[in-house]
Design a protein around this motif. Structure first.
Motif, PDB file in Angstrom:
ATOM      1  N   GLY A 177       0.779  -1.224  -0.012  1.00 21.76           N
ATOM      2  CA  GLY A 177      -0.128  -0.035  -0.083  1.00 21.76           C
ATOM      3  C   GLY A 177       0.863   1.324  -0.050  1.00 21.76           C
ATOM      4  N   GLN A 178       1.971   1.151   0.605  1.00 25.80           N
ATOM      5  CA  GLN A 178       3.074   2.431   0.838  1.00 25.80           C
ATOM      6  C   GLN A 178       3.708   2.579  -0.583  1.00 25.80           C
ATOM      7  N   LEU A 179       3.998   1.305  -1.111  1.00 21.91           N
ATOM      8  CA  LEU A 179       4.674   1.424  -2.290  1.00 21.91           C
ATOM      9  C   LEU A 179       3.715   2.075  -3.562  1.00 21.91           C
ATOM     10  N   LEU A 180       2.568   1.782  -3.592  1.00 19.95           N
ATOM     11  CA  LEU A 180       1.670   2.508  -4.574  1.00 19.95           C
ATOM     12  C   LEU A 180       1.544   3.891  -4.257  1.00 19.95           C
ATOM     13  N   GLN A 181       1.442   4.304  -3.010  1.00 16.15           N
ATOM     14  CA  GLN A 181       1.352   5.628  -2.682  1.00 16.15           C
ATOM     15  C   GLN A 181       2.454   6.364  -3.046  1.00 16.15           C
ATOM     16  N   GLU A 182       3.876   5.980  -2.907  1.00 13.39           N
ATOM     17  CA  GLU A 182       5.329   6.337  -2.979  1.00 13.39           C
ATOM     18  C   GLU A 182       5.161   6.622  -4.757  1.00 13.39           C
ATOM     19  N   LYS A 183       4.361   5.733  -5.458  1.00 14.70           N
ATOM     20  CA  LYS A 183       4.370   5.754  -6.813  1.00 14.70           C
ATOM     21  C   LYS A 183       3.503   6.715  -7.325  1.00 14.70           C
ATOM     22  N   GLY A 184       2.689   7.439  -6.522  1.00 12.81           N
ATOM     23  CA  GLY A 184       1.657   8.210  -6.909  1.00 12.81           C
ATOM     24  C   GLY A 184       0.384   7.676  -7.574  1.00 12.81           C
ATOM     25  N   ILE A 185       0.022   6.628  -7.150  1.00  9.64           N
ATOM     26  CA  ILE A 185      -1.155   5.694  -7.442  1.00  9.64           C
ATOM     27  C   ILE A 185      -2.208   5.465  -6.068  1.00  9.64           C
ATOM     28  N   LEU A 186      -3.480   6.066  -6.555  1.00 12.54           N
ATOM     29  CA  LEU A 186      -4.407   6.071  -5.179  1.00 12.54           C
ATOM     30  C   LEU A 186      -4.892   4.479  -5.391  1.00 12.54           C
ATOM     31  N   TYR A 187      -4.958   3.867  -4.479  1.00 11.87           N
ATOM     32  CA  TYR A 187      -5.563   2.830  -4.050  1.00 11.87           C
ATOM     33  C   TYR A 187      -6.744   2.762  -3.232  1.00 11.87           C
ATOM     34  N   ALA A 188      -7.691   2.124  -3.980  1.00 13.23           N
ATOM     35  CA  ALA A 188      -9.359   2.009  -3.476  1.00 13.23           C
ATOM     36  C   ALA A 188      -9.378   0.736  -2.607  1.00 13.23           C
ATOM     37  N   PRO A 189      -9.522   0.501  -1.367  1.00 12.65           N
ATOM     38  CA  PRO A 189      -9.273  -0.684  -0.756  1.00 12.65           C
ATOM     39  C   PRO A 189     -10.376  -1.434  -1.141  1.00 12.65           C
TER      40      PRO A 189
ATOM     41  N   ILE B 126      -1.946   5.529   4.756  1.00 16.84           N
ATOM     42  CA  ILE B 126      -2.340   4.829   3.256  1.00 16.84           C
ATOM     43  C   ILE B 126      -3.721   4.375   3.458  1.00 16.84           C
ATOM     44  N   PRO B 127      -4.765   4.485   2.213  1.00 18.11           N
ATOM     45  CA  PRO B 127      -5.996   4.178   2.389  1.00 18.11           C
ATOM     46  C   PRO B 127      -6.251   2.823   2.974  1.00 18.11           C
TER      47      PRO B 127
END
Length: 365
Positions: free
Chosen positions: A270-282, A330-331
């Motif tokens: 989840g953190q890796l996605l956020q660092e890449k600028g990608i929004l994750y919808a749980p 993170i989301p």
């Protein structure tokens, strides 16, 4: 080892079910009933070992506790897995035997369909117990939940688009969909109707060709779906697909799909996605439309009421994004906080009630 795992993760009950005549080998796991009786689907899968089946049912049951809590349902979390190949090992006798086990739990657990099971399988279970949802419409029930699950994914995708792009229109957006099964097909139809461009993949050629034909979708190989340039990636097949290998390949701004347990490791990936600028919808909020729909059967099924509740996922996803911003997390963890807060509040209510009851009984004595 089993009791240790149950205690660590807060499980209430695990039931091992076997029926020699039908060949049934199943496990029912009840995680938490704080909010109400446990509700969760029945998965049939050719597990390589009993240990693998047990690990899966425990993981899935706990996930249902969070899903039902976050969806605002007065239900706890549970799950069933059947060890076997759904394509060749099924029988009416098997599901009726399982139904008798469900009945023996006296309403602590309510079963529904999941991967590898169908409405017809739930009908067979219904011959032995009323603690089952997702049965045929002829019983006044909801039938196949896939379209409702897809509806929840669709409104989640719109809210995610609003978060990233400033408005919730999906017209002109490119959506890469992993999987072309029942939920993905219904989702593709909604997206196509709004004017989205679709890129799809599936290991089953027939399902893939259907989506290409019906929705003018572009087909890619399964291993290529992570590398396509798109606005949104929608995992609608297997879990654990967001990991060290796949996340660096993604060229999207949003991940929003129906698959369960998409993050191989929640915090890390989840953190890796956020660092890449990608929004994750749980995922367990995104795909909660199906369980919201079957839960409505418990109140005498009303499709319009169920649809209205499913559309509220739009606001729920927005609330998750708000918590993530406010708490700087993170989301995925924000969704957990939302679910855990509801469960803790109910525990507090129950604790207060029991304390008052104890006080009254003490005075009477």
């Amino acid at each position: 080892m089993l009791f240790e795992a149950m205690e660590k993760e807060g499980f209430e009950q695990v039931v091992f079910c076997q029926d020699e005549v039908s060949g049934l080998k199943a496990i029912i796991a009840i995680h938490d009933t704080t909010l109400g009786p446990a509700l969760g689907g029945c998965r049939m899968w050719p597990y390589e070992s009993e240990e693998e089946a047990l690990i899966d049912v425990l993981r899935l049951a706990k996930g249902m506790t969070y899903k039902n809590a976050a969806a605002g349902l007065n239900l706890g979390g549970g799950k069933t897995v059947i060890i076997g190949d759904p394509k060749q090992d099924k029988s009416e006798a098997m599901f009726r035997a399982l139904g008798r086990y469900v009945e023996s739990l006296n309403g602590r657990y309510i079963i529904a369909e999941d991967v590898g099971t169908t409405v017809q399988d739930m009908d067979a279970i219904h011959e032995e117990t009323d603690y089952v949802t997702g049965i045929s419409e002829s019983f006044g029930a909801s039938g196949n939940p896939s379209p409702m699950t897809a509806r929840g994914v669709y409104v989640s995708m719109k809210r995610s688009a609003k978060e990233v792009y400033g408005n919730d229109s999906l017209s002109g957006k490119t959506v890469a969909i992993q999987g072309c099964g029942n939920v993905a097909y219904a989702l593709s139809e909604l997206l196509y109707q709004e004017g989205a461009k679709l890129i799809v993949t599936d290991i089953h050629q027939e399902a893939l060709e259907r989506s290409v034909r019906q929705f003018s979708a572009e087909a890619v190989k399964p291993e290529d779906i992570y590398r396509v340039k798109a606005d949104i990636f929608a995992p609608c097949a297997l879990g654990g697909i967001l990991n060290d290998q796949t996340i660096p390949q993604l060229k999207v701004k949003i991940v929003c799909g129906s698959a369960n347990n998409q993050l191989l490791e929640t915090k890390k990936h989840g953190q890796l996605l956020q660092e890449k600028g990608i929004l994750y919808a749980p995922d367990y909020i995104v795909n909660s439309g199906g369980v919201i729909n079957v839960a409505d059967e418990l109140k005498c099924y009303h499709p319009e009421r169920a649809m209205k509740k499913i559309d509220e996922i739009y606001e729920q996803i927005g609330k998750v994004f708000e918590i993530a911003r406010d708490e700087k997390i993170i989301p995925a963890l924000a969704a957990d906080h939302l679910a855990e807060k509801r469960i803790q509040e109910m525990l507090q209510v129950k604790s207060t009630f029991l304390a008052k009851e104890h006080s009254l009984l003490t005075r009477r004595v």
